[in-house]
Scaffold this active site. Structure first.
Site, mmCIF file in Angstrom:
data_model
loop_
_atom_site.group_PDB
_atom_site.id
_atom_site.type_symbol
_atom_site.label_atom_id
_atom_site.label_comp_id
_atom_site.label_asym_id
_atom_site.label_seq_id
_atom_site.Cartn_x
_atom_site.Cartn_y
_atom_site.Cartn_z
ATOM 1 N N LYS A 11 3.974 4.225 -9.517
ATOM 2 C CA LYS A 11 5.411 4.139 -9.029
ATOM 3 C C LYS A 11 6.663 4.192 -10.115
ATOM 4 O O LYS A 11 6.172 3.776 -11.454
ATOM 5 C CB LYS A 11 5.656 3.026 -8.057
ATOM 6 C CG LYS A 11 4.816 3.217 -6.907
ATOM 7 C CD LYS A 11 5.271 2.054 -5.923
ATOM 8 C CE LYS A 11 4.366 2.214 -4.307
ATOM 9 N NZ LYS A 11 4.739 1.112 -3.565
ATOM 10 N N TYR A 51 6.166 8.475 3.200
ATOM 11 C CA TYR A 51 5.963 7.172 4.029
ATOM 12 C C TYR A 51 6.691 7.143 5.304
ATOM 13 O O TYR A 51 7.100 6.370 6.000
ATOM 14 C CB TYR A 51 6.951 6.053 3.166
ATOM 15 C CG TYR A 51 6.478 5.612 1.846
ATOM 16 C CD1 TYR A 51 5.150 4.745 2.051
ATOM 17 C CD2 TYR A 51 6.688 5.721 0.519
ATOM 18 C CE1 TYR A 51 4.534 4.297 1.173
ATOM 19 C CE2 TYR A 51 6.041 5.035 -0.596
ATOM 20 C CZ TYR A 51 4.902 4.347 -0.267
ATOM 21 O OH TYR A 51 4.430 3.665 -1.325
ATOM 22 N N PHE A 59 13.141 -1.624 5.720
ATOM 23 C CA PHE A 59 12.967 -1.335 4.344
ATOM 24 C C PHE A 59 12.867 0.191 3.951
ATOM 25 O O PHE A 59 12.896 0.555 2.885
ATOM 26 C CB PHE A 59 11.809 -2.239 3.766
ATOM 27 C CG PHE A 59 10.673 -2.045 4.220
ATOM 28 C CD1 PHE A 59 9.864 -0.842 3.854
ATOM 29 C CD2 PHE A 59 9.928 -2.931 5.125
ATOM 30 C CE1 PHE A 59 8.311 -0.717 4.452
ATOM 31 C CE2 PHE A 59 8.457 -2.671 5.712
ATOM 32 C CZ PHE A 59 7.970 -1.399 5.305
ATOM 33 N N THR A 93 0.382 -6.416 -1.496
ATOM 34 C CA THR A 93 1.775 -5.594 -1.590
ATOM 35 C C THR A 93 3.036 -6.570 -2.266
ATOM 36 O O THR A 93 3.639 -5.854 -3.135
ATOM 37 C CB THR A 93 2.006 -5.452 -0.001
ATOM 38 O OG1 THR A 93 1.060 -5.010 0.655
ATOM 39 C CG2 THR A 93 3.455 -4.614 -0.077
ATOM 40 N N ARG A 104 -0.591 -5.335 -9.484
ATOM 41 C CA ARG A 104 0.553 -5.643 -9.016
ATOM 42 C C ARG A 104 0.870 -7.086 -9.645
ATOM 43 O O ARG A 104 2.085 -7.553 -9.979
ATOM 44 C CB ARG A 104 0.652 -5.657 -7.734
ATOM 45 C CG ARG A 104 0.904 -4.256 -6.972
ATOM 46 C CD ARG A 104 0.517 -4.228 -5.431
ATOM 47 N NE ARG A 104 1.103 -2.970 -4.894
ATOM 48 C CZ ARG A 104 0.749 -2.603 -3.693
ATOM 49 N NH1 ARG A 104 0.061 -3.447 -3.024
ATOM 50 N NH2 ARG A 104 1.390 -1.580 -3.095
ATOM 51 N N ASN A 114 6.729 -2.473 -6.796
ATOM 52 C CA ASN A 114 5.334 -2.965 -6.918
ATOM 53 C C ASN A 114 4.071 -2.110 -7.583
ATOM 54 O O ASN A 114 3.082 -2.194 -7.352
ATOM 55 C CB ASN A 114 4.978 -3.589 -5.567
ATOM 56 C CG ASN A 114 4.645 -2.530 -4.416
ATOM 57 O OD1 ASN A 114 4.903 -1.252 -4.704
ATOM 58 N ND2 ASN A 114 4.438 -2.896 -3.343
ATOM 59 N N HIS A 117 0.743 2.604 -5.805
ATOM 60 C CA HIS A 117 0.431 2.764 -4.179
ATOM 61 C C HIS A 117 -1.094 3.203 -4.187
ATOM 62 O O HIS A 117 -1.419 3.868 -5.091
ATOM 63 C CB HIS A 117 1.242 4.031 -3.499
ATOM 64 C CG HIS A 117 0.559 4.658 -2.365
ATOM 65 N ND1 HIS A 117 0.703 4.098 -1.293
ATOM 66 C CD2 HIS A 117 -0.340 5.586 -1.995
ATOM 67 C CE1 HIS A 117 -0.048 4.335 -0.256
ATOM 68 N NE2 HIS A 117 -0.667 5.702 -0.912
ATOM 69 N N GLU A 128 -2.903 11.808 2.572
ATOM 70 C CA GLU A 128 -2.064 11.769 1.554
ATOM 71 C C GLU A 128 -2.331 12.573 0.302
ATOM 72 O O GLU A 128 -1.657 13.306 -0.688
ATOM 73 C CB GLU A 128 -1.967 10.211 0.901
ATOM 74 C CG GLU A 128 -1.437 9.341 2.013
ATOM 75 C CD GLU A 128 -1.787 7.846 1.508
ATOM 76 O OE1 GLU A 128 -2.285 7.546 0.683
ATOM 77 O OE2 GLU A 128 -1.000 6.930 2.415
HETATM 78 P P1 RTP Z 1 1.860 1.174 -0.557
HETATM 79 O O1 RTP Z 1 1.625 2.070 0.813
HETATM 80 O O2 RTP Z 1 3.024 1.522 -1.159
HETATM 81 O O3 RTP Z 1 0.412 1.330 -1.204
HETATM 82 O O4 RTP Z 1 1.927 -0.339 -0.250
HETATM 83 P P2 RTP Z 1 1.190 -1.324 0.787
HETATM 84 O O5 RTP Z 1 -0.004 -0.294 1.623
HETATM 85 O O6 RTP Z 1 0.622 -2.345 0.066
HETATM 86 O O7 RTP Z 1 1.961 -1.669 2.050
HETATM 87 P P3 RTP Z 1 2.900 -0.818 3.099
HETATM 88 O O8 RTP Z 1 2.844 -2.052 4.089
HETATM 89 O O9 RTP Z 1 2.060 0.278 3.510
HETATM 90 O O10 RTP Z 1 4.447 -0.961 2.399
HETATM 91 C C1 RTP Z 1 4.632 0.424 1.892
HETATM 92 C C2 RTP Z 1 5.777 -0.216 0.720
HETATM 93 O O11 RTP Z 1 7.009 -0.568 1.369
HETATM 94 C C3 RTP Z 1 7.492 -1.587 0.771
HETATM 95 N N1 RTP Z 1 7.589 -2.823 1.693
HETATM 96 N N2 RTP Z 1 8.656 -3.559 1.802
HETATM 97 N N3 RTP Z 1 10.455 -5.532 2.400
HETATM 98 C C4 RTP Z 1 9.316 -5.587 3.138
HETATM 99 O O12 RTP Z 1 9.057 -6.521 4.034
HETATM 100 C C5 RTP Z 1 8.462 -4.483 2.525
HETATM 101 N N4 RTP Z 1 7.105 -4.245 3.259
HETATM 102 C C6 RTP Z 1 6.678 -3.178 2.508
HETATM 103 C C7 RTP Z 1 6.380 -2.062 -0.226
HETATM 104 O O13 RTP Z 1 7.351 -1.547 -1.566
HETATM 105 C C8 RTP Z 1 5.355 -1.357 -0.024
HETATM 106 O O14 RTP Z 1 4.630 -1.058 -1.111
HETATM 107 MG MG MG Z 2 0.892 1.620 2.573
#
Ligand code: RTP
Ligand code: MG
Length: 141
Positions: A11, A51, A59, A93, A104, A114, A117, A128
């Site tokens: 990222k 996304y 968010f 995350t 991370r 973070n 991805h 993806e």
């Molecule tokens: P990613 O898709 O980026 O690999 O991250 P992830 O699976 O660990 O988390 P995901 O639930 O898919 O969320 C995508 C991105 O959104 C942001 N996020 N912010 N403020 C919040 O509660 C929140 N929750 C998620 C994070 O940057 C996350 O990587």
């Molecule tokens: Mg994710």
């Protein structure tokens, strides 16, 4: 165990920190092979489409704003159990919850910025990978 492919994104925060090499080294040391890679500066449409599952979340706008704030490096990783292995290397995350030694924990500052991805399932990985790469851009090795 099956050989899998997964999509990884370094990222904008990690690219800005000059950590591309250190992050890719972690994938390689864990036995994952880079079979496709490119650097891109995403626009709102491309980041928002990626996304799309989070479109209704509070968010979402911040997430798209962050993902378009600078260049990213997108790669396909291949190896035994690649999807789960990549998620393990990435850590939680929220970097505050990430295990020490994960990407991370070591490179990310906040839940928004973070560092990486990784696809979270076989279905996500397939979608993806084809979102960013044509078949002719993936190099089996
Ligand atoms: P990613 O898709 O980026 O690999 O991250 P992830 O699976 O660990 O988390 P995901 O639930 O898919 O969320 C995508 C991105 O959104 C942001 N996020 N912010 N403020 C919040 O509660 C929140 N929750 C998620 C994070 O940057 C996350 O990587
Ligand atoms: Mg994710």
């Amino acid at each position: 165990m099956a050989t899998e492919r997964t999509l990884s994104i370094i990222k904008p925060d990690a690219v800005a920190k000059n950590a591309i090499g250190e992050i890719i080294a972690r994938f390689e040391k864990a036995g994952l092979k880079v079979v496709a890679a490119k650097m891109l500066h995403l626009d709102n449409d491309k980041a928002g489409g990626f996304y799309a599952e989070h479109k209704e979340r509070p968010f979402f706008n911040d997430l798209v704003g962050f993902m378009t704030s600078g260049p990213v490096v997108v790669q396909v990783l291949e190896g035994e159990n690649a999807i789960a292995k990549n998620r393990e290397l990435m850590g939680a995350t929220n970097p505050k919850d990430a295990e020490p030694g994960t990407i991370r924990a070591d490179f990310a500052e906040t839940i928004d910025a973070n560092a990486v991805h990784g696809s979270d399932s076989a279905e996500s990985a397939e979608r993806e990978i084809s979102y960013f790469f044509g078949n002719d851009e993936i190099c089996p090795r």
